[in-house]
Scaffold this motif. Structure first.
Motif, PDB file in Angstrom:
ATOM      1  N   MET A   9      -6.267   2.256  -2.717  1.00 10.01           N
ATOM      2  CA  MET A   9      -6.004   0.841  -2.654  1.00 10.01           C
ATOM      3  C   MET A   9      -5.334   0.541  -1.311  1.00 10.01           C
ATOM      4  O   MET A   9      -4.513   1.305  -0.826  1.00 10.01           O
ATOM      5  CB  MET A   9      -5.100   0.416  -3.810  1.00 10.01           C
ATOM      6  N   ALA A  10      -5.715  -0.584  -0.721  1.00  7.97           N
ATOM      7  CA  ALA A  10      -5.131  -1.026   0.544  1.00  7.97           C
ATOM      8  C   ALA A  10      -4.584  -2.437   0.356  1.00  7.97           C
ATOM      9  O   ALA A  10      -5.214  -3.271  -0.285  1.00  7.97           O
ATOM     10  CB  ALA A  10      -6.173  -1.013   1.646  1.00  7.97           C
ATOM     11  N   LEU A  11      -3.433  -2.699   0.925  1.00  8.69           N
ATOM     12  CA  LEU A  11      -2.797  -4.007   0.837  1.00  8.69           C
ATOM     13  C   LEU A  11      -2.930  -4.709   2.182  1.00  8.69           C
ATOM     14  O   LEU A  11      -2.523  -4.168   3.213  1.00  8.69           O
ATOM     15  CB  LEU A  11      -1.322  -3.830   0.472  1.00  8.69           C
ATOM     16  N   PHE A  12      -3.531  -5.903   2.183  1.00 10.53           N
ATOM     17  CA  PHE A  12      -3.653  -6.692   3.407  1.00 10.53           C
ATOM     18  C   PHE A  12      -2.410  -7.530   3.644  1.00 10.53           C
ATOM     19  O   PHE A  12      -1.913  -7.617   4.767  1.00 10.53           O
ATOM     20  CB  PHE A  12      -4.877  -7.608   3.342  1.00 10.53           C
ATOM     21  N   PHE A  13      -1.947  -8.206   2.589  1.00 10.70           N
ATOM     22  CA  PHE A  13      -0.770  -9.072   2.680  1.00 10.70           C
ATOM     23  C   PHE A  13       0.128  -8.838   1.476  1.00 10.70           C
ATOM     24  O   PHE A  13      -0.364  -8.611   0.373  1.00 10.70           O
ATOM     25  CB  PHE A  13      -1.162 -10.555   2.667  1.00 10.70           C
ATOM     26  N   SER A  14       1.432  -8.955   1.692  1.00  6.25           N
ATOM     27  CA  SER A  14       2.404  -8.938   0.608  1.00  6.25           C
ATOM     28  C   SER A  14       3.350 -10.112   0.817  1.00  6.25           C
ATOM     29  O   SER A  14       4.110 -10.139   1.779  1.00  6.25           O
ATOM     30  CB  SER A  14       3.189  -7.627   0.607  1.00  6.25           C
TER      31      SER A  14
END
Length: 89
Positions: free
Chosen positions: A1-6
Motif C-alpha cells: 500500500m502507498a499513501l499519496f496524502f495524509s
C-alpha cells in the motif's frame, strides 16, 4: 500500500510512485470542501500525466479499482477551498 496524502489541507500534487503494473484500488476520504482528487499516470518518466479514469476520480469519499501497465502514479487535489484529505492505493 502507498499513501499519496495524509490529511492534505491544500490543493496540491503528490510525489510520484513507481507502479509495476496490474490491478489496484485508489481510495480517498476526509473533507473534500468542493475539491476533487484524481489518480494520474505517466508512461514517459513523469513528463506527461493523464487521468487514470472515472473510477479513480472522487469529489466525495470513495474507492475505485483500476488496471494499468507499468508507469508512475500520483494524486492531484484541485478546486478545494479547505480540504483535509487522505488518499492512497
Amino acid at each position: 500500500m502507498a499513501l499519496f496524502f495524509s490529511n492534505q489541507t491544500t490543493n496540491d500534487t503528490s510525489a510520484a510512485i513507481d507502479w509495476f503494473g496490474g490491478d489496484g484500488t485508489f481510495y480517498a476520504h476526509g473533507v473534500f470542501d468542493g475539491g476533487t482528487i484524481t489518480l494520474q499516470a505517466s508512461f514517459d518518466g513523469a513528463a506527461n500525466w493523464i487521468d487514470v479514469g472515472p473510477d479513480a476520480t472522487f469529489s466525495a469519499p470513495g474507492a475505485g479499482n483500476f488496471r494499468i501497465g507499468r508507469c508512475k502514479l500520483r494524486a492531484v487535489v484541485t478546486g478545494a477551498a479547505s480540504p483535509s484529505l487522505t488518499a492512497g492505493i
